[in-house]
Design an enzyme around this catalytic site. Structure first.
Site, PDB file in Angstrom:
ATOM      1  N   TYR A  92       0.827  -1.214   0.000  1.00  0.00           N
ATOM      2  CA  TYR A  92       0.000   0.000   0.000  1.00  0.00           C
ATOM      3  C   TYR A  92       0.855   1.254   0.000  1.00  0.00           C
ATOM      4  O   TYR A  92       1.778   1.385   0.807  1.00  0.00           O
ATOM      5  CB  TYR A  92      -0.915  -0.020   1.221  1.00  0.00           C
ATOM      6  CG  TYR A  92      -2.061   0.967   1.184  1.00  0.00           C
ATOM      7  CD1 TYR A  92      -2.618   1.395  -0.003  1.00  0.00           C
ATOM      8  CD2 TYR A  92      -2.603   1.456   2.367  1.00  0.00           C
ATOM      9  CE1 TYR A  92      -3.687   2.285  -0.024  1.00  0.00           C
ATOM     10  CE2 TYR A  92      -3.679   2.333   2.376  1.00  0.00           C
ATOM     11  CZ  TYR A  92      -4.208   2.759   1.171  1.00  0.00           C
ATOM     12  OH  TYR A  92      -5.270   3.628   1.160  1.00  0.00           O
ATOM     13  N   SER A 184       1.031  -7.998   1.333  1.00  0.00           N
ATOM     14  CA  SER A 184       0.219  -6.961   1.955  1.00  0.00           C
ATOM     15  C   SER A 184      -0.825  -6.466   0.946  1.00  0.00           C
ATOM     16  O   SER A 184      -1.655  -7.253   0.506  1.00  0.00           O
ATOM     17  CB  SER A 184       1.108  -5.837   2.482  1.00  0.00           C
ATOM     18  OG  SER A 184       0.393  -5.020   3.370  1.00  0.00           O
ATOM     19  N   GLN A 185      -0.805  -5.180   0.544  1.00  0.00           N
ATOM     20  CA  GLN A 185      -1.706  -4.790  -0.539  1.00  0.00           C
ATOM     21  C   GLN A 185      -1.444  -5.668  -1.758  1.00  0.00           C
ATOM     22  O   GLN A 185      -2.382  -6.090  -2.449  1.00  0.00           O
ATOM     23  CB  GLN A 185      -1.509  -3.321  -0.927  1.00  0.00           C
ATOM     24  CG  GLN A 185      -2.370  -2.918  -2.121  1.00  0.00           C
ATOM     25  CD  GLN A 185      -2.082  -1.512  -2.617  1.00  0.00           C
ATOM     26  OE1 GLN A 185      -2.893  -0.612  -2.415  1.00  0.00           O
ATOM     27  NE2 GLN A 185      -0.944  -1.310  -3.273  1.00  0.00           N
ATOM     28  N   ASP A 274       0.768 -10.976  13.288  1.00  0.00           N
ATOM     29  CA  ASP A 274       0.540  -9.813  12.428  1.00  0.00           C
ATOM     30  C   ASP A 274      -0.545  -8.920  13.025  1.00  0.00           C
ATOM     31  O   ASP A 274      -1.705  -9.306  13.119  1.00  0.00           O
ATOM     32  CB  ASP A 274       0.120 -10.297  11.038  1.00  0.00           C
ATOM     33  CG  ASP A 274       0.179  -9.215   9.972  1.00  0.00           C
ATOM     34  OD1 ASP A 274       0.093  -8.023  10.319  1.00  0.00           O
ATOM     35  OD2 ASP A 274       0.314  -9.577   8.782  1.00  0.00           O
ATOM     36  N   HIS A 303       3.896  -8.664  10.354  1.00  0.00           N
ATOM     37  CA  HIS A 303       3.800  -8.104   8.995  1.00  0.00           C
ATOM     38  C   HIS A 303       5.205  -7.715   8.552  1.00  0.00           C
ATOM     39  O   HIS A 303       5.589  -6.543   8.579  1.00  0.00           O
ATOM     40  CB  HIS A 303       2.862  -6.901   9.025  1.00  0.00           C
ATOM     41  CG  HIS A 303       2.179  -6.627   7.730  1.00  0.00           C
ATOM     42  ND1 HIS A 303       1.153  -7.395   7.247  1.00  0.00           N
ATOM     43  CD2 HIS A 303       2.380  -5.660   6.787  1.00  0.00           C
ATOM     44  CE1 HIS A 303       0.729  -6.916   6.089  1.00  0.00           C
ATOM     45  NE2 HIS A 303       1.480  -5.868   5.790  1.00  0.00           N
TER      46      HIS A 303
END
Length: 320
Positions: A92, A184-185, A274, A303
Site C-alpha cells: 500500500y 500486503s496490498q 501480524d 507483517h
C-alpha cells in the site's frame, strides 16, 4: 506462543465477519464488462535500464475510467519460445520498485510485469478528479458516492485483471503459465487478480490486506494500513449511525468475498503475530478458496519478511 488473534484451530475454521452485499456477483460482472469494454491503448517504451539478460520496457495501458497505468515489463533477452510470466503487485502506497528486483525471475526464463497501483507511489494515474498521485485514503475513496461502482479499489482490482490479460496476450508469453504474487496490498491484489482473471494458473499471496474490514475494526486495529477506517468514522460518521451501511459497502472490495472465484492453485504466507493485517482477516479469505491451496504459517512473525518464503514461491512457480 503469545496470541494476538484467535487460536489456530479457530482461525482454520473462520469464514469472516464483514457483510457481503446481496448484489456482489452482479457488481463484479458489471465491473468486468466495463473493463472488457475499455480500449487498453498499450504502449511499450524501452527503459533506460537494460541488462545482457533482460529486455526492459515501461508498459502503459488505459484502465477503467481513463487512468493510464504504468507497468515495469521485463522479458528474457533474445527468447523466441513462449515462456511463463509473473505479474507482481506492491504494498500500500508503494510502487513497483527497482528493475533489479525482477532479475531472479528473468534468470529462470520468466517475463515479469510489475504494476504501479493508480495514484500511489509509482507512475500510474488516479483519474478521479486529478492526474497523478493521490497516495493514500484509497479504501475510503468512493464510500460516500451514490454508486458503489466508484469505489477506487474496484478500479485497482480491475487493473490487476486487465494487466494479467495483457500479459497472456503477449506473443512471447505462454498464456497457460501466468502467475501472480505480492505481499500486503500486493497480496490482496494477487487474490483479486486470480479471482477476476481465472486463467491465472498460480497465485502466491503474503499476508493479504483488504480483507474482513469489520473484523479489523472489532479488534481495534484500524490503525497503520487501516487507519483511514477510523479517520472516516471520526470525520463522516462520528456516532456510527451508518456503521452497517459502511461495512456492507466495503464488502464490495473485500477480497474474502472474491476468493471463491479463484481457479488456479494458491500458496499463502501468514504470520500469526501480524497486527497490521490480523491473521483472522487473512484466514477469512484463505478459507473461502476452493481450488488447490497451501498455507505457510510463521507462528512468531508479524507483517514482515517471512524467512524462506520467496524461495518457496519460486519453487511453487517452477513446479509443473
Amino acid at each position: 506462543m503469545p496470541i494476538i488473534d484467535m487460536p489456530l484451530a479457530q482461525l482454520q475454521a473462520y469464514t469472516g465477519t464483514n457483510p457481503r452485499p446481496a448484489d456482489f456477483d452482479d457488481y463484479w460482472e458489471r465491473a468486468l464488462a466495463e473493463m472488457r469494454g475499455t480500449d487498453p491503448q498499450i504502449e511499450l517504451v524501452p527503459s533506460a535500464f537494460q541488462t545482457p539478460a533482460a529486455e526492459c520496457f515501461d508498459l502503459y495501458f488505459t484502465g477503467v475510467r481513463g487512468a493510464r497505468i504504468h507497468v515495469k515489463y521485463a522479458r528474457p533477452r533474445g527468447t523466441r519460445e513462449r515462456h511463463p510470466a509473473v505479474v507482481q503487485f506492491h504494498g500500500y502506497t508503494g510502487s513497483a520498485g527497482d528493475w533489479s528486483e525482477r532479475l531472479a525471475y528473468i534468470s529462470l526464463g520468466f517475463s515479469v510485469f510489475a504494476m504501479d497501483c493508480r495514484g500511489q507511489g509509482g507512475r500510474s494515474e488516479d483519474s478521479g478528479g486529478v492526474k497523478g498521485n493521490t497516495h493514500n485514503g484509497h479504501i475510503i475513496r468512493g464510500l460516500d458516492d451514490e454508486e458503489p461502482d466508484n469505489l477506487l479499489f474496484r478500479h485497482i482490482f480491475l487493473d490487476t485483471a486487465q494487466l494479467a490479460a495483457i500479459a497472456m496476450n503477449m506473443q512471447e508469453v505462454d498464456e497457460n503459465r501466468v502467475y501472480a504474487t505480492g505481499g500486503s496490498q500486493g497480496g490482496a491484489l494477487t487474490i483479486a487478480c486470480a479471482s477476476l482473471e481465472p486463467r491465472i494458473r498460480k497465485a502466491a499471496a503474503l499476508y493479504p490486506f483488504l480483507s474482513d474490514y469489520r473484523r479489523v475494526w472489532e479488534m481495534d486495529l484500524a490503525r497503520d494500513a487501516y487507519a483511514e477506517l477510523r479517520t472516516y468514522f471520526r470525520f463522516f460518521d462520528p456516532q456510527h449511525e451508518r456503521e452497517n451501511e459502511i461495512f456492507t459497502r466495503l464488502g464490495y472490495i473485500d477480497i474474502q468475498h472474491l476468493a471463491g472465484r479463484i481457479k488456479g492453485d494458491v500458496v499463502m504466507g501468514v504470520g500469526l503475530m501480524d497486527t497490521v493485517c490480523p491473521p483472522s482477516t487473512q484466514f477469512a479469505a484463505y478459507n473461502k478458496i476452493m481450488s488447490g491451496k497451501r498455507l505457510e504459517i510463521y507462528p512468531d512473525f508479524g507483517h514482515e519478511g517471512l524467512p524462506g518464503m520467496s524461495d518457496k514461491i519460486i519453487q511453487f512457480f517452477l513446479q509443473e
